[in-house]
Enzyme design. Structure first.
Site, PDB file in Angstrom:
ATOM      1  N   CYS A   3       5.466  -5.669   1.560  1.00 43.46           N
ATOM      2  CA  CYS A   3       6.031  -4.255   1.525  1.00 43.46           C
ATOM      3  C   CYS A   3       5.273  -3.514   2.520  1.00 43.46           C
ATOM      4  O   CYS A   3       6.025  -3.507   3.611  1.00 43.46           O
ATOM      5  CB  CYS A   3       5.314  -4.016   0.079  1.00 43.46           C
TER       6      CYS A   3
ATOM      7  N   GLY B 175       1.887   5.508   0.990  1.00 47.04           N
ATOM      8  CA  GLY B 175       2.156   6.320   2.165  1.00 47.04           C
ATOM      9  C   GLY B 175       3.162   5.772   3.290  1.00 47.04           C
ATOM     10  O   GLY B 175       3.693   4.768   2.755  1.00 47.04           O
TER      11      GLY B 175
ATOM     12  N   GLU C 148       4.496 -11.474  -5.849  1.00 49.78           N
ATOM     13  CA  GLU C 148       3.493 -11.692  -7.071  1.00 49.78           C
ATOM     14  C   GLU C 148       3.942 -11.307  -8.279  1.00 49.78           C
ATOM     15  O   GLU C 148       2.932 -11.952  -9.301  1.00 49.78           O
ATOM     16  CB  GLU C 148       2.286 -10.995  -6.622  1.00 49.78           C
TER      17      GLU C 148
ATOM     18  N   GLY D 263       0.857  -1.149  -0.001  1.00 51.50           N
ATOM     19  CA  GLY D 263       0.133  -0.042   0.086  1.00 51.50           C
ATOM     20  C   GLY D 263       0.872   1.461  -0.163  1.00 51.50           C
ATOM     21  O   GLY D 263       2.036   1.241   0.101  1.00 51.50           O
TER      22      GLY D 263
ATOM     23  N   GLN E 120       6.318  -3.637   6.535  1.00 50.59           N
ATOM     24  CA  GLN E 120       6.850  -2.613   7.413  1.00 50.59           C
ATOM     25  C   GLN E 120       5.922  -2.316   8.741  1.00 50.59           C
ATOM     26  O   GLN E 120       6.187  -2.012   9.549  1.00 50.59           O
ATOM     27  CB  GLN E 120       6.547  -1.170   6.520  1.00 50.59           C
TER      28      GLN E 120
ATOM     29  N   GLY F 235       9.459   3.267  -0.704  1.00 51.84           N
ATOM     30  CA  GLY F 235      10.195   4.496  -0.510  1.00 51.84           C
ATOM     31  C   GLY F 235      10.392   4.409   1.081  1.00 51.84           C
ATOM     32  O   GLY F 235      11.203   5.402   1.478  1.00 51.84           O
ATOM     33  N   PHE F 236       9.847   3.625   1.844  1.00 53.07           N
ATOM     34  CA  PHE F 236      10.263   3.540   3.295  1.00 53.07           C
ATOM     35  C   PHE F 236      10.878   2.004   3.538  1.00 53.07           C
ATOM     36  O   PHE F 236      10.927   1.220   2.535  1.00 53.07           O
ATOM     37  CB  PHE F 236       8.925   3.401   4.130  1.00 53.07           C
TER      38      PHE F 236
ATOM     39  N   ASN G 114       9.145  -1.856  -5.130  1.00 51.32           N
ATOM     40  CA  ASN G 114       8.300  -0.584  -5.126  1.00 51.32           C
ATOM     41  C   ASN G 114       8.082   0.107  -3.865  1.00 51.32           C
ATOM     42  O   ASN G 114       7.100  -0.404  -3.248  1.00 51.32           O
ATOM     43  CB  ASN G 114       7.130  -0.624  -5.884  1.00 51.32           C
TER      44      ASN G 114
ATOM     45  N   HIS H  23       8.109  -7.933  -3.933  1.00 52.20           N
ATOM     46  CA  HIS H  23       6.757  -8.173  -4.419  1.00 52.20           C
ATOM     47  C   HIS H  23       6.962  -9.603  -4.867  1.00 52.20           C
ATOM     48  O   HIS H  23       7.239  -9.861  -6.248  1.00 52.20           O
ATOM     49  CB  HIS H  23       6.206  -7.398  -5.444  1.00 52.20           C
TER      50      HIS H  23
HETATM   51  N1  LIG Z   1       4.533  -1.207  -2.161  1.00 48.84           N
HETATM   52  C1  LIG Z   1       4.481  -0.794  -1.056  1.00 48.84           C
HETATM   53  O1  LIG Z   1       3.508  -1.568  -0.420  1.00 48.84           O
HETATM   54  C2  LIG Z   1       4.945   0.549  -0.463  1.00 48.84           C
HETATM   55  C3  LIG Z   1       5.192   0.637   0.959  1.00 48.84           C
HETATM   56  C4  LIG Z   1       5.399   2.134   1.416  1.00 48.84           C
HETATM   57  N2  LIG Z   1       4.309   3.106   0.992  1.00 48.84           N
HETATM   58  C5  LIG Z   1       6.760   2.551   1.095  1.00 48.84           C
HETATM   59  O2  LIG Z   1       6.914   3.169  -0.104  1.00 48.84           O
HETATM   60  O3  LIG Z   1       7.764   2.093   1.213  1.00 48.84           O
END
Ligand SMILES: NC(=O)CC[C@H](N)C(=O)O
Length: 383
Positions: free
Chosen positions: A272, A245, A358, A243, A276, A316-317, A314, A356
């Site tokens: 992902c 954010g 999948e 997800g 986190q 950014g955290f 994908n 990922h």
């Molecule tokens: N693909 C994701 O689930 C991204 C997780 C989170 N939003 C991040 O950017 O790290």
């Protein structure tokens, strides 16, 4: 004669890129990231994890294969816009239901072509993912000062809770039909399917599909579902989705809910954002990366077997591995920068990965994780 630019990208530091607009007109403010995948632009744009982000592709030819509803990871594109090297051409693909520009126009997504995406990617690598305003105006009217100011004022993704915005409003059963995507057990439903509750924080369809293919009957619940609501489905296991954010911004709902599930002997699998949030629930911390990982060929080492997987990424955290508490083991690391890519709770069926498995888009090296989750659920059920 030089054509007048019809699209403009303003970075918060005042750097301006001009190009040709396609897709919808208008203006968006977002974080800019680069994705190095050579294929899968439609899956990338419809991945809900890209909410509030504009994507620039390092691969120059984007749009060649058009778009088809079968490749959607969500009903609509979620990325705020895209920036590409060459203008998209007419698609050359029997599966194409539409060309990229028309699809984006109908769905309100801005595109910009004719950009030196190498220069742009270098800027992102140097300064970290910048805040930008992307605008498309067929008349070429751009108020540069206002655009830069808007990019500067934008608060950014740190502290931004987007998961509940992109989540489903209602719970539903994933029922795409295994006859369409026959998986490991052919087109037959297993006699006693595993019951999985998948928390939708912006779930990609191919994750739900992969869970179903591993033998699960999947019920999808909204991001804000409580532990009671999850347990009312009597699941054999709980899945925490990807997800958009900041994972730490879900601390009011997702993190406490996951903590309650951890108090049970419940198999949990996270991908992902799910990874986190699981880490946060276990007491670890997450950090914002400089420009993150976005691509389909990221090498990851499985620390237990030494095996290297090529993965799709994908994010950014990242989870700060130094903060993982005792009893929580780092299982995977990125071979690009050593950042954390997986964890498991010692002696419990609880694990997650940053990347990922999948494979949509991307390699299938990590598909074994769905089977691992299924196996953990079968063991708990005593099958
Ligand atoms: N693909 C994701 O689930 C991204 C997780 C989170 N939003 C991040 O950017 O790290």
């Amino acid at each position: 004669m030089e054509q007048k630019p019809t699209a403009c990208l303003a970075l918060a530091d005042g750097t301006i890129f001009y190009g040709r607009g396609f897709g919808a007109t208008g203006e968006v403010v977002a974080e800019l990231v680069f994705n190095t995948a050579m294929t899968g632009y439609q899956e990338i744009m419809t991945d809900p994890s890209y909410a509030a982000q504009v994507v620039t592709f390092t691969f120059p030819h984007i749009g060649n294969t058009g778009v088809t509803p079968e490749d959607d990871e969500a009903p609509d594109p979620v990325a705020a816009g895209i920036v590409v090297k060459w203008d998209p051409t007419e698609p050359s693909n029997w599966r194409a239901a539409s060309d990229l520009a028309t699809w984006m126009e109908r769905r309100g997504r801005i595109g910009m072509g004719g950009v030196d995406t190498r220069r742009l990617t270098r800027a992102i690598r140097q300064q970290g993912a910048p805040h930008v305003v992307l605008a498309h105006d067929p008349e070429g009217r751009f108020d540069i000062e206002a655009m830069v100011a808007r990019a500067r004022e934008w608060p950014g993704l740190v502290g931004m809770d987007l998961a509940r915005e992109v989540s489903t409003a209602q719970s539903y059963r994933w029922d795409e039909g295994l006859w369409r995507w026959p998986g490991t057990f052919g087109s037959e439903r297993p006699e006693k399917p595993l019951r999985v509750v998948a928390l939708d924080y912006g779930a990609k369809r191919n994750i739900l599909r992969s869970l179903a293919e591993s033998g699960a009957d999947v019920t999808v619940l909204p991001a804000t579902a409580t532990a009671e609501e999850v347990l009312a489905h009597e699941p054999d296991g709980v899945f925490l989705s990807n997800g958009p954010g900041d994972p730490a911004a879900t601390g009011e709902y997702a993190v406490p809910m996951i903590r309650q599930l951890l108090d049970r002997d419940m198999p949990i699998f996270g991908i992902c954002l799910g990874h986190q949030m699981l880490a946060l629930a276990l007491g670890a911390k997450t950090v914002k990366m400089s420009h993150g990982h976005h691509g389909a060929n990221h090498p990851v080492r499985d620390k237990e077997t030494g095996k290297v997987e090529i993965t799709s990424m994908n994010h950014g955290f990242a989870v700060d591995a130094q903060t993982l508490p005792e009893g929580v083991i780092e299982t995977h690391v990125s071979l690009f920068d050593g950042s954390n890519c997986g964890l498991k709770v010692a002696d419990r069926p609880v694990f997650s990965v940053q990347y990922h498995p999948e494979a949509s888009p991307g390699p299938q090296d990590s598909a074994y994780l769905f089977e691992r989750f299924a196996q953990a659920m079968r063991e708990r059920r005593g099958d």
